[in-house]
Each structure stands twice: as structure tokens, then as C-alpha cells.
Design an enzyme around this catalytic site. Structure first.
Site, PDB file in Angstrom:
ATOM      1  CE  LYS A 278      -4.020  -2.045   2.439  1.00 28.75           C
ATOM      2  NZ  LYS A 278      -4.646  -1.984   3.833  1.00 28.75           N
ATOM      3  CD  GLU A 363     -20.695  -5.306   5.692  1.00 26.70           C
ATOM      4  OE1 GLU A 363     -19.637  -4.479   5.305  1.00 26.70           O
ATOM      5  OE2 GLU A 363     -20.750  -6.312   5.050  1.00 26.70           O
ATOM      6  NE  ARG A 391     -22.343  -5.539   1.390  1.00 30.32           N
ATOM      7  CZ  ARG A 391     -21.335  -5.606   1.419  1.00 30.32           C
ATOM      8  NH1 ARG A 391     -20.029  -5.654   1.704  1.00 30.32           N
ATOM      9  NH2 ARG A 391     -20.755  -6.723  -0.274  1.00 30.32           N
TER      10      ARG A 391
END
Length: 614
Positions: A278, A363, A391
């Protein structure tokens, strides 16, 4: 300045380059990303990490005939730049500009629109099956980050894809997991070897010969898995039915292009493990990839411009409340589906590590996990964005509400979210929450009210939601005490004549401004459920027009609750519902978006005067 990048308008131009030119293109593309995002804000770390992978994919695959499906989408800026949108990057995430995520209506090269995690493998599998059914030679590639692999949907898709034996390539962009360690020359060599046609052909031939000797075949398979498992962590994906290849260096363009070319010739489900960094190439982002995950405008030479001081955000109000309440009550458990920083839980995680749980991008699991804790006497608080709560709707109903469990939902990003656009907007929560039995639903009008509502929710022994917007409130002083509010009671903030504005949550501030011009009464309703029916009926008796205001879709929202109340009591009074329209709203500046929806003070006044002309 960008001698190569300026010649690349579409992937066909990229595929005309010589391979030895690709590293220069990567360097120019990375520099362009830093300079571009510094002017617009957006996702930086993740995009810097996928520069070489993006180049290699478009260099090897015949896009858009071949389909690239990006997971989440915050790693696609390089993809956008190489697919005809380089100049459009100057308006990234602005009103009228391009989206920060893949979007089918924006480009043929955006095979699948996405803003939520763990969807890429399912979508790419659908495209692979579609190609097979239609006789097309199109290839489908899903590029999924390691974080998205914590989502159960990704594993559902892997399981299905392996069983189908579809021509699908899944690329795991691994930039954070412990499995990233075995990277080097040997692994790169093995990846190229295992992706080659000779290896694949030899494997198929040996299986054919050994089919008549099942014990030997089984032994051979186990031996192959064991040998591969000693040097690569691929056994799990092999068990799903994929041919695992990697891990390889995701910044080595020679290895990437060779491996992808080999894989493109293979049949059946393939899994390529790519290790990236990253923030690659920009020292500030390399040192703190989390800080540079999503940034505002900044000086590319010195890093991020320091944020100006001011009122705390609602997220910060929640984070402070969480620590204060946890200090008072040991039953409090904090849960987040991979949004520790975004939901304001960093301090809580540091102070109460034994009561902090980041469950990953899961979730559904987060809510049922909370339900299990609540069954045994704990008081879980789930910090979740409104868009991500969608979700887990089944779990909210089936696992929490039906059992009437004391789970507090701290719902961040309720309403419009500005630059992140339709995929991240919390436009529907008041509608889908208020229809669930046993739920208490609150919407604060300011920072202190948010703190008090959180305390109210926590002390209830039933499912409760506190829904607050992104960003800062009006700057109301925050009390240190943890004082609850009376359940289901609003308040009159201004007394006027003829017109009553019933404001829910963030709409109180513009309602107060509009009321000055209209000499209208204003009620801060506070509770969407249970609604303060006594206050609604009183306002209906004393005024000739009621106006409901909410930063939520009008359909089924708080205004609908008011209408239902009046109907149940047989009261007929002119009623005007103001809220978000029945469309998916694109990205832009939040204030401009609210104004376009008629939810600023001027828009409220205009709508009312159209209803009752002066």
C-alpha cells in the site's frame, strides 16, 4: 513531463508498447496519481499499490472484451487513467465529474459497478458463465483485496466457482496479510512454472493415467498439495477447486506479465496470489497507509495539509461517548465490521482491547455476533455505516429484533455522503428501520443530542439505532454527563403561525433558518420510532400546514410515520414531505447536493411557498 503516459489514451495504446517501456509507464502513472489526488482528494494508498498490476492486466488481457471486475473499487484510479479518463481525473468525485469507484455507465472498461466489498468473485463468475453460454472467448478476472477476503460472500463465490469449473481468474491483491512473507525469486519462479501450460498439461495427463488407480491418484494429489504447501499458502484455495499460483511480487512487471499470459491460456478456475505494498512509491503513504487510504487535498511535497480545528465530527462524538460509557459499564462491548478508524473506535480499541472486536468486512456476522453477546448479558454496540448496515438486514430482523435483544446500532454516515456517491450514501435507513418491530430509532439534531441518544439507546433493553450524519454538527456544546432522553418525546424549538416544520435529525438547522422567513413553528422530533404522536397531533391542531423534513428517502421514511399517525387518528391537514428524491444521487459537495434536493433553507422556503403561495 509524462512522455509515455500522455500517449496512452486507451489500453490498445498500452498494448502497443514494448515490455521494456512498462516500468517507465508505471513510474509516470504513480507520479500522476499522487499529483492528481493531491488536488482532488480521494483514495491514495490502495491505488498506489496496484499500479503495476493494473498495467499488466490491461497489457495481457484484451479489455474491454475481457472483463476486469475490481472489488470495492478504491483501487481503480490507475485503471481509470489507462481507460480514457486521464483528463477527467481533475474532476474526480466532484459534481459532474467521474466517480471514485467503477461505474458501468461511465466506461465500457468498468465491467461491474461497485462500492461495497467482496462482490467481485460472484460478479466475475456470472460473466464467465455468460461467456460460456454464449460461446464467447471473453475471459473474466476478479481482483480482490486481502481485506475483502474477510467477507463471507467471497468464500461463497469461491465455493461455487470451483464446483462449476468456470474459466475464471481470481487475483488476490495481498498487501497486509501474514501470508505475504514468502515472496522472492524462488516463489516468482514457481508461480511462472505452475501457471505454464506444460505444468497444467502434465497435471491433467497424470490424473488421466492414475484414474484407474484411485489410491495412487489420491496419494499423488496429497503429495502435490504438500509440496506446494511447503512453499506457498495455497492449500485452502486448492480445496475450493482452484489452481493456486503464487505468491508473486505485484510490483515486478516481468513476472506479472509472464504469469498472466500463462494463466490466460489455462482452462478452469485459477487463483493468482499477488503481493503488493500500500502506498508504494510515495514515502508518506508507505509510512502510514491507513492515514493515506482516503485523503483530502494535500501538498504532494510535504504530505497531508493539517486539518483545521473546529467542532468535533459526529464520529468523534461517538468515539468519546463509547469510551466514557465503557468506563461506567463493563458490559459494553464495541464491535465494528472493519471500520475502526472510520467509525471513531481507535481510542476505545486502545483503552479497552479486551472489549473491542473488529470482525472484518462481515456485516452479517457482526450483527449476529452482537446478538449472541446480548443473549448472555452483555450490551454490544455495533458501529456501522448506514450503507453497510443494508448488508445485514436479515440478521437485524431475524437474529436481533425478533428476539428483542439489547443491541445498540451506532449508524454513521446517515444521509448524503458527498464525494463517495450513491454506493456509500445512507439514504434508506430510516425507512428500513422504522418498519421493524421492537426497534427504537433516533436521529440527533446536534452533537450533544447525539451523545444523549447514545446513552438512551444503551440503557434500553431492546434493539436501538442512533443514526447520525457524516461530518460536523452545528457546534453545540457537549455535556460530559451521560444523560438519557425521555423515550419518544420531541421538543418545540420555535413557535410560529400557520406552518409547522417537523424536523428529523440533521434537518433541524435548515428548518430553523427557513422558519425565520416563514414565521413557522419548528419541532425537533428526535424519535422516528416511537414517534411523538402527542406532539404531532398538537401541531396538526394548531397549524394549517405540516411539513416533514428528513435527510432520508421520502418513501417510507419519517414523514410517512407522521402521515400514518394523522390517518390513524382521523385528522386531515395539508401535509408536505421534504426529503431525498427517489433516485440514486451522484457524488458532489454535500451542501450542493442538499441544495439540489431542496433541503437547504432556501429550498425549504421555496417548496412551502409553492404549496401555500403568499
Amino acid at each position: 513531463m509524462y512522455s509515455l503516459l500522455n500517449t496512452i489514451n486507451f489500453p490498445d495504446d498500452l498494448r502497443d508498447l514494448e515490455r521494456k517501456q512498462l516500468p517507465q509507464l508505471a513510474a509516470e502513472l504513480r507520479q500522476f496519481l499522487v499529483e492528481s489526488v493531491s488536488k482532488t482528494g480521494g483514495h491514495l494508498s490502495s491505488n498506489l499499490g496496484t499500479v503495476e498490476l493494473t498495467i499488466a492486466l490491461h497489457y495481457v488481457f484484451n479489455t474491454p472484451h475481457d472483463k476486469l471486475v475490481w472489488d470495492v473499487g478504491h483501487q481503480t484510479y490507475a485503471h481509470k487513467i489507462l481507460t480514457g479518463r486521464r483528463e477527467a481525473m481533475k474532476n474526480l468525485r466532484m459534481a459532474g465529474g467521474i466517480s471514485g469507484f467503477p461505474k458501468r455507465s461511465e466506461s465500457l472498461y468498468d465491467a461491474f459497478g461497485t462500492g461495497h466489498s467482496s462482490t467481485s468473485i460472484s460478479a466475475a463468475l456470472g460473466m464467465a458463465v455468460a461467456a460460456s453460454l454464449s460461446g464467447s472467448d471473453s475471459r473474466s478476472v476478479a481482483i480482490i483485496g486481502d481485506g475483502a477476503m474477510t467477507g463471507g460472500m467471497a468464500f461463497e463465490a469461491l465455493n461455487n466457482a470451483g464446483a462449476m469449473n468456470a474459466n475464471l481468474l481470481v487475483i488476490l491483491n495481498d498487501n497486509d496479510m501474514s501470508i505475504s512473507s514468502p515472496v522472492g525469486a524462488l516463489n516468482n519462479y514457481l508461480a511462472k512454472l505452475m501457471s505454464g501450460r506444460f505444468y497444467a498439461a502434465a497435471r491433467r495427463a497424470s490424473e488421466k493415467v492414475l484414474k484407474g488407480m484411485p489410491p495412487v491418484l489420491e496419494f499423488t494429489k496429497r503429495a502435490e498439495e504438500h509440496i506446494k504447501g511447503m512453499v506457498v499458502p495455497g492449500t485452502l484455495f486448492e480445496e475450493f477447486g482452484f489452481n493456486y499460483i503464487g505468491p508473486i511480487d505485484g510490483h515486478d512487471l516481468d513476472v506479472l506479465t509472464d504469469t498472466l499470459r500463462n494463466i490466460r491460456q489455462l482452462e478452469g478456475p485459477q487463483f493468482l496470489h499477488v503481493v503488493t505494498q500500500k502506498g508504494k512509491g510515495y514515502p508518506h503513504a508507505e509510512q502510514d497507509s491507513v492515514l493515506y487510504h482516503g485523503v483530502g487535498k494535500f501538498d504532494p511535497q510535504n504530505g497531508i495539509t493539517p486539518k483545521a480545528g473546529g467542532a468535533p465530527t459526529y464520529t468523534q462524538v461517538f468515539g468519546a461517548w463509547l469510551c466514557d460509557m465503557a468506563a461506567q459499564d463493563e458490559r459494553l462491548i464495541g464491535i465494528t465490521p472493519a471500520m475502526c478508524e472510520g467509525s471513531g473506535m481507535v481510542e476505545f480499541a486502545e483503552k479497552f482491547p479486551g472489549r473491542y472486536f473488529d470482525v472484518g468486512i462481515a456485516e452479517q456476522h457482526a450483527l449476529t455476533f452482537a446478538a449472541g453477546l446480548a443473549c448472555d448479558g452483555y450490551k454490544p454496540v455495533v458501529a456501522i455505516y448506514s450503507t453497510f448496515l443494508q448488508r445485514a438486514y436479515d440478521q437485524l430482523i431475524h437474529d436481533i429484533a425478533i428476539q428483542n435483544l439489547p443491541v445498540t446500532l451506532a449508524i454513521d454516515r446517515g444521509g448524503l455522503v458527498g464525494a463517495d456517491g450513491a454506493t456509500h450514501a445512507g439514504c434508506f435507513d430510516l425507512s428500513f428501520l422504522r418498519c421493524i418491530p421492537n426497534m427504537t430509532v433516533m436521529a440527533p439534531a446536534d452533537e450533544n443530542e447525539c451523545r444523549r441518544m447514545l446513552s438512551t439507546a444503551f440503557h434500553l433493553d431492546t434493539p436501538t439505532a442512533v443514526r447520525y450524519p457524516r461530518g460536523c454538527g452545528p457546534g453545540v456544546k457537549i455535556e460530559s454527563a451521560l444523560l438519557p432522553l425521555p423515550i419518544g418525546k420531541g421538543e418545540v424549538r420555535r413557535t410560529g403561525e400557520k406552518i409547522a416544520l417537523l424536523a428529523f435529525g440533521s434537518m433541524l438547522a435548515p428548518a430553523m433558518q427557513a422558519a425565520q422567513q416563514l414565521n413557522a413553528s419548528v419541532a425537533n422530533m428526535r424519535f422516528v420510532k416511537p414517534l411523538d404522536e402527542e406532539l404531532v397531533l398538537r401541531l396538526a391542531r394548531e397549524h394549517t400546514l405540516l411539513v416533514t423534513l428528513e435527510e432520508n428517502t421520502v418513501q417510507g421514511g419519517a414523514g410517512s410515520a407522521v402521515a400514518e399517525c394523522l390517518q390513524q387518528h382521523g385528522i386531515t391537514v395539508p401535509l408536505l414531505h421534504l426529503g431525498l428524491p427517489d433516485v440514486f444521487l451522484e457524488h458532489g459537495e454535500p451542501a450542493q447536493m442538499l441544495a439540489a434536493c431542496g433541503l437547504d433553507a432556501a429550498g425549504i422556503v421555496a417548496s412551502i411557498r409553492c404549496k401555500i403561495p403568499e
